[in-house]
Design a protein around this motif. Sequence first.
Motif, PDB file in Angstrom:
ATOM      1  N   ASP A 168     -18.329  36.523  -5.905  1.00 20.22           N
ATOM      2  CA  ASP A 168     -18.432  37.923  -5.531  1.00 20.22           C
ATOM      3  C   ASP A 168     -17.509  37.950  -3.675  1.00 20.22           C
ATOM      4  O   ASP A 168     -17.158  39.429  -3.552  1.00 20.22           O
ATOM      5  CB  ASP A 168     -19.488  38.872  -5.630  1.00 20.22           C
ATOM      6  CG  ASP A 168     -19.978  39.017  -6.587  1.00 20.22           C
ATOM      7  OD1 ASP A 168     -19.393  39.063  -7.616  1.00 20.22           O
ATOM      8  OD2 ASP A 168     -21.367  38.468  -6.264  1.00 20.22           O
ATOM      9  N   LEU A 169     -17.915  36.535  -3.665  1.00 20.64           N
ATOM     10  CA  LEU A 169     -16.884  36.802  -2.151  1.00 20.64           C
ATOM     11  C   LEU A 169     -15.673  36.606  -2.440  1.00 20.64           C
ATOM     12  O   LEU A 169     -14.740  37.035  -1.077  1.00 20.64           O
ATOM     13  CB  LEU A 169     -17.419  35.211  -0.861  1.00 20.64           C
ATOM     14  CG  LEU A 169     -19.103  35.822  -0.824  1.00 20.64           C
ATOM     15  CD1 LEU A 169     -19.216  34.299  -0.125  1.00 20.64           C
ATOM     16  CD2 LEU A 169     -19.398  36.711   0.028  1.00 20.64           C
ATOM     17  N   VAL A 170     -14.721  36.632  -2.859  1.00 26.86           N
ATOM     18  CA  VAL A 170     -13.499  35.817  -4.230  1.00 26.86           C
ATOM     19  C   VAL A 170     -13.344  37.703  -3.720  1.00 26.86           C
ATOM     20  O   VAL A 170     -13.502  38.828  -4.576  1.00 26.86           O
ATOM     21  CB  VAL A 170     -13.481  35.467  -4.858  1.00 26.86           C
ATOM     22  CG1 VAL A 170     -11.677  35.423  -5.079  1.00 26.86           C
ATOM     23  CG2 VAL A 170     -13.906  34.323  -4.103  1.00 26.86           C
ATOM     24  N   ARG A 171     -12.109  38.335  -3.091  1.00 27.33           N
ATOM     25  CA  ARG A 171     -11.251  39.999  -2.387  1.00 27.33           C
ATOM     26  C   ARG A 171      -9.893  39.577  -2.584  1.00 27.33           C
ATOM     27  O   ARG A 171      -9.091  38.996  -2.869  1.00 27.33           O
ATOM     28  CB  ARG A 171     -12.365  40.589  -2.146  1.00 27.33           C
ATOM     29  CG  ARG A 171     -12.129  39.739  -0.850  1.00 27.33           C
ATOM     30  CD  ARG A 171     -12.485  40.290   1.400  1.00 27.33           C
ATOM     31  NE  ARG A 171     -12.010  39.547   1.913  1.00 27.33           N
ATOM     32  CZ  ARG A 171     -11.127  39.625   2.707  1.00 27.33           C
ATOM     33  NH1 ARG A 171     -10.182  39.750   2.413  1.00 27.33           N
ATOM     34  NH2 ARG A 171     -10.536  38.681   3.463  1.00 27.33           N
ATOM     35  N   GLU A 172      -9.091  41.066  -2.613  1.00 27.53           N
ATOM     36  CA  GLU A 172      -8.112  41.284  -2.741  1.00 27.53           C
ATOM     37  C   GLU A 172      -7.735  40.976  -1.867  1.00 27.53           C
ATOM     38  O   GLU A 172      -8.283  41.384  -0.394  1.00 27.53           O
ATOM     39  CB  GLU A 172      -8.034  42.726  -3.186  1.00 27.53           C
ATOM     40  CG  GLU A 172      -8.771  42.866  -4.390  1.00 27.53           C
ATOM     41  CD  GLU A 172      -7.315  42.438  -5.260  1.00 27.53           C
ATOM     42  OE1 GLU A 172      -6.131  42.649  -5.380  1.00 27.53           O
ATOM     43  OE2 GLU A 172      -7.575  41.993  -6.878  1.00 27.53           O
ATOM     44  N   PRO A 173      -6.513  40.836  -0.810  1.00 28.75           N
ATOM     45  CA  PRO A 173      -5.648  40.867  -0.195  1.00 28.75           C
ATOM     46  C   PRO A 173      -6.121  41.927   0.292  1.00 28.75           C
ATOM     47  O   PRO A 173      -5.444  42.716  -0.004  1.00 28.75           O
ATOM     48  CB  PRO A 173      -4.664  40.278  -0.128  1.00 28.75           C
ATOM     49  CG  PRO A 173      -3.995  39.880  -1.964  1.00 28.75           C
ATOM     50  CD  PRO A 173      -5.087  40.330  -2.376  1.00 28.75           C
ATOM     51  N   SER A 174      -5.738  41.428   2.082  1.00 29.33           N
ATOM     52  CA  SER A 174      -6.382  43.577   2.620  1.00 29.33           C
ATOM     53  C   SER A 174      -5.343  43.312   3.754  1.00 29.33           C
ATOM     54  O   SER A 174      -5.257  44.361   4.172  1.00 29.33           O
ATOM     55  CB  SER A 174      -8.101  43.828   2.979  1.00 29.33           C
ATOM     56  OG  SER A 174      -8.359  42.519   4.141  1.00 29.33           O
ATOM     57  N   THR A 175      -4.691  42.449   4.041  1.00 26.09           N
ATOM     58  CA  THR A 175      -4.646  41.923   5.530  1.00 26.09           C
ATOM     59  C   THR A 175      -2.699  41.266   5.727  1.00 26.09           C
ATOM     60  O   THR A 175      -2.148  41.008   4.491  1.00 26.09           O
ATOM     61  CB  THR A 175      -4.940  41.597   6.280  1.00 26.09           C
ATOM     62  OG1 THR A 175      -4.436  40.276   6.286  1.00 26.09           O
ATOM     63  CG2 THR A 175      -6.467  41.695   7.108  1.00 26.09           C
TER      64      THR A 175
END
Length: 181
Positions: free
Chosen positions: A64-71
């Motif tokens: 769950d720590l894998v996320r969409e890029p946000s920057t």
Amino acid sequence: MRWRRTLGIDVIDTSDASKVGSVDGIVVDLDSSRCVGVVTGAGVIGWDDAGGVGRDAVTISSRDLVREPSTDAEEAAVQGRSDPLGRRVLTEDGVALGKVADVSFDAETGEIRRLLLPDDDVQGSRLLGIGSYAVVVASPDREDADDLSGLTRDELYERAKARDIEGRSGMTKQELLDALA
């Protein structure tokens, strides 16, 4: 740790000992000259969220720590636009220093220690930008004049030439440092 060696290693979820993916890229924060994330597939894992960045694997406590890029930096890393390997190194004054063969960084903190060129290296603290064409580093004139250790051999040679130091053409980087001290 080395950038080149880190690419391709497994990302492991320690909660179930499963492979989440592999390291496809590294996210760099240019303001701090630090690695701040790892790219796996189309997702990003924050450096501080990783349990460890080791020689053989990156561990995380949950997929769950894998996320969409946000920057912008994360997006560039996911798209492969911020990989410095093989890119030309230019000073901000437009002087070519060579091409990046590898990058040395601290696995725990993510601090970029050195950009490794085929014949020399550049301190990571000089890093200003990574783009699709080049890696840009601070010019030596903008650094602390007393700290010459971060300069390349060619930059030291130019300083030795300006001071008319005899025998400079045959000197090693360390000999140039000693002569300029």
